[in-house]
Design an enzyme around this catalytic site. Sequence first.
Site, PDB file in Angstrom:
ATOM      1  N   TYR A 130      39.807  44.832  35.652  1.00 29.43           N
ATOM      2  CA  TYR A 130      39.063  45.935  36.253  1.00 29.43           C
ATOM      3  C   TYR A 130      39.913  46.638  37.300  1.00 29.43           C
ATOM      4  O   TYR A 130      40.988  46.177  37.667  1.00 29.43           O
ATOM      5  CB  TYR A 130      37.740  45.436  36.844  1.00 29.43           C
ATOM      6  CG  TYR A 130      37.856  44.668  38.138  1.00 29.43           C
ATOM      7  CD1 TYR A 130      38.388  43.383  38.183  1.00 29.43           C
ATOM      8  CD2 TYR A 130      37.447  45.236  39.349  1.00 29.43           C
ATOM      9  CE1 TYR A 130      38.500  42.688  39.373  1.00 29.43           C
ATOM     10  CE2 TYR A 130      37.551  44.546  40.553  1.00 29.43           C
ATOM     11  CZ  TYR A 130      38.086  43.266  40.550  1.00 29.43           C
ATOM     12  OH  TYR A 130      38.207  42.585  41.728  1.00 29.43           O
ATOM     13  N   GLU A 187      46.380  36.384  50.865  1.00 28.68           N
ATOM     14  CA  GLU A 187      45.584  37.611  51.025  1.00 28.68           C
ATOM     15  C   GLU A 187      44.169  37.203  51.392  1.00 28.68           C
ATOM     16  O   GLU A 187      43.917  36.048  51.720  1.00 28.68           O
ATOM     17  CB  GLU A 187      45.624  38.425  49.733  1.00 28.68           C
ATOM     18  CG  GLU A 187      45.087  37.678  48.522  1.00 28.68           C
ATOM     19  CD  GLU A 187      45.091  38.492  47.230  1.00 28.68           C
ATOM     20  OE1 GLU A 187      45.103  39.724  47.288  1.00 28.68           O
ATOM     21  OE2 GLU A 187      45.045  37.863  46.157  1.00 28.68           O
ATOM     22  N   LYS A 211      44.307  41.870  38.031  1.00 28.95           N
ATOM     23  CA  LYS A 211      42.962  42.134  38.573  1.00 28.95           C
ATOM     24  C   LYS A 211      41.938  41.767  37.490  1.00 28.95           C
ATOM     25  O   LYS A 211      41.421  42.620  36.765  1.00 28.95           O
ATOM     26  CB  LYS A 211      42.860  43.605  39.012  1.00 28.95           C
ATOM     27  CG  LYS A 211      41.792  43.843  40.079  1.00 28.95           C
ATOM     28  CD  LYS A 211      42.028  45.163  40.780  1.00 28.95           C
ATOM     29  CE  LYS A 211      40.857  45.615  41.645  1.00 28.95           C
ATOM     30  NZ  LYS A 211      40.456  44.718  42.712  1.00 28.95           N
ATOM     31  N   LEU A 258      47.135  40.078  44.891  1.00 29.75           N
ATOM     32  CA  LEU A 258      46.942  41.360  44.220  1.00 29.75           C
ATOM     33  C   LEU A 258      47.782  42.412  44.940  1.00 29.75           C
ATOM     34  O   LEU A 258      47.722  42.515  46.174  1.00 29.75           O
ATOM     35  CB  LEU A 258      45.462  41.762  44.274  1.00 29.75           C
ATOM     36  CG  LEU A 258      45.170  43.018  43.458  1.00 29.75           C
ATOM     37  CD1 LEU A 258      45.115  42.685  41.971  1.00 29.75           C
ATOM     38  CD2 LEU A 258      43.875  43.673  43.893  1.00 29.75           C
TER      39      LEU A 258
HETATM   40  N1  PMP Z   1      43.201  41.485  47.081  1.00 26.68           N
HETATM   41  C1  PMP Z   1      42.072  41.211  46.391  1.00 26.68           C
HETATM   42  C2  PMP Z   1      41.830  39.820  45.917  1.00 26.68           C
HETATM   43  C3  PMP Z   1      41.146  42.246  46.130  1.00 26.68           C
HETATM   44  O1  PMP Z   1      40.031  41.987  45.438  1.00 26.68           O
HETATM   45  C4  PMP Z   1      41.408  43.543  46.626  1.00 26.68           C
HETATM   46  C5  PMP Z   1      40.488  44.703  46.331  1.00 26.68           C
HETATM   47  N2  PMP Z   1      39.172  44.493  46.510  1.00 26.68           N
HETATM   48  C6  PMP Z   1      42.571  43.764  47.365  1.00 26.68           C
HETATM   49  C7  PMP Z   1      43.461  42.714  47.553  1.00 26.68           C
HETATM   50  C8  PMP Z   1      42.887  45.126  47.929  1.00 26.68           C
HETATM   51  O2  PMP Z   1      43.363  45.989  46.927  1.00 26.68           O
HETATM   52  P1  PMP Z   1      43.159  47.570  47.033  1.00 26.68           P
HETATM   53  O3  PMP Z   1      43.779  48.011  48.291  1.00 26.68           O
HETATM   54  O4  PMP Z   1      43.848  48.088  45.830  1.00 26.68           O
HETATM   55  O5  PMP Z   1      41.672  47.816  47.020  1.00 26.68           O
END
Ligand code: PMP
Length: 283
Positions: A30, A176, A144, A200
Amino acid sequence: MIYLNGKFMPIHEAFVPVLDRGFIFGDGVYEVIPAYSRKLFRLNEHLNRLQHSLDGIRLKNPHSNEEWRHLLEQVIDCNDSDDQYIYLHITRGVAKRDHAFPVNVTPTVFIMSNPLLPPPATLLGSGVSAITAIDNRWIRCDVKAISLLPNVLLRQLAIDAHAVETILIRDGFLTEGAASNIFVVKNNVLLAPPKSNLMLPGITYDVILELAATHQIPHEVRQISETETRNADEVLLTSSTKEILPITTLDGKLVGNGKPGATFSRLYALYQNFKNTRMRSSS
Ligand code: PMP
């Protein structure tokens, strides 16, 4: 209004067969893409990450980037808010339950939208609480994937502790958040964990590092130990929906002086400015 497999419809009319591999195996990927003033923000970057996720699960991209843009813009058009976040979801489709990839099956494509509300000023002013936990997810966190059970369980630990996020530690190092990327600040240097299969690659993470580089904010991309995380002057959370938030309490202890710090304030202002400038010119 949502999009499902070629049709636009109200969400309560949208159904997926129980044999969808997303339902049975969590076999899909996703994206979450913000749109400000009805313009998609960082679309190319999100579509590149989508391709990376699809490659990671060996699923052919069902659409070209131009087709994606058109579908996403149509979903935005048929929803009310000017600021929306678009959820885009692809599964390996509907097939008799068997772990092996099905042959000649059309992927399921689902797109929905929700109003995008910026974090309230009170949260930005006070900061939020986070807890820490051992990162017990798989080792393809760069994909993702819709199979988010570990993230769900980890994030719920934060909710149970009346905190906003769970910060994950793997082998003594910060990875993270359960649903966000995490930065720390020590002695006015912004520290970011390096991209790897263990996190991610956040789209907001990239924007923050670009802003730091452009505006001469001292920064380093390197492994950050659990101890450094706990002793940080500031801890920051980023994501497409939360943008950038200061974490002022970690595991019940104050981060720095317990107030949002100077690096947060600077990056927050730069992010808002960057976003507004982008939205005024083009997507
Ligand atoms: N890490 C994880 C596990 C996430 O689910 C997300 C987004 N919800 C992020 C990092 C942040 O990514 P982005 O800045 O692309 O929203």
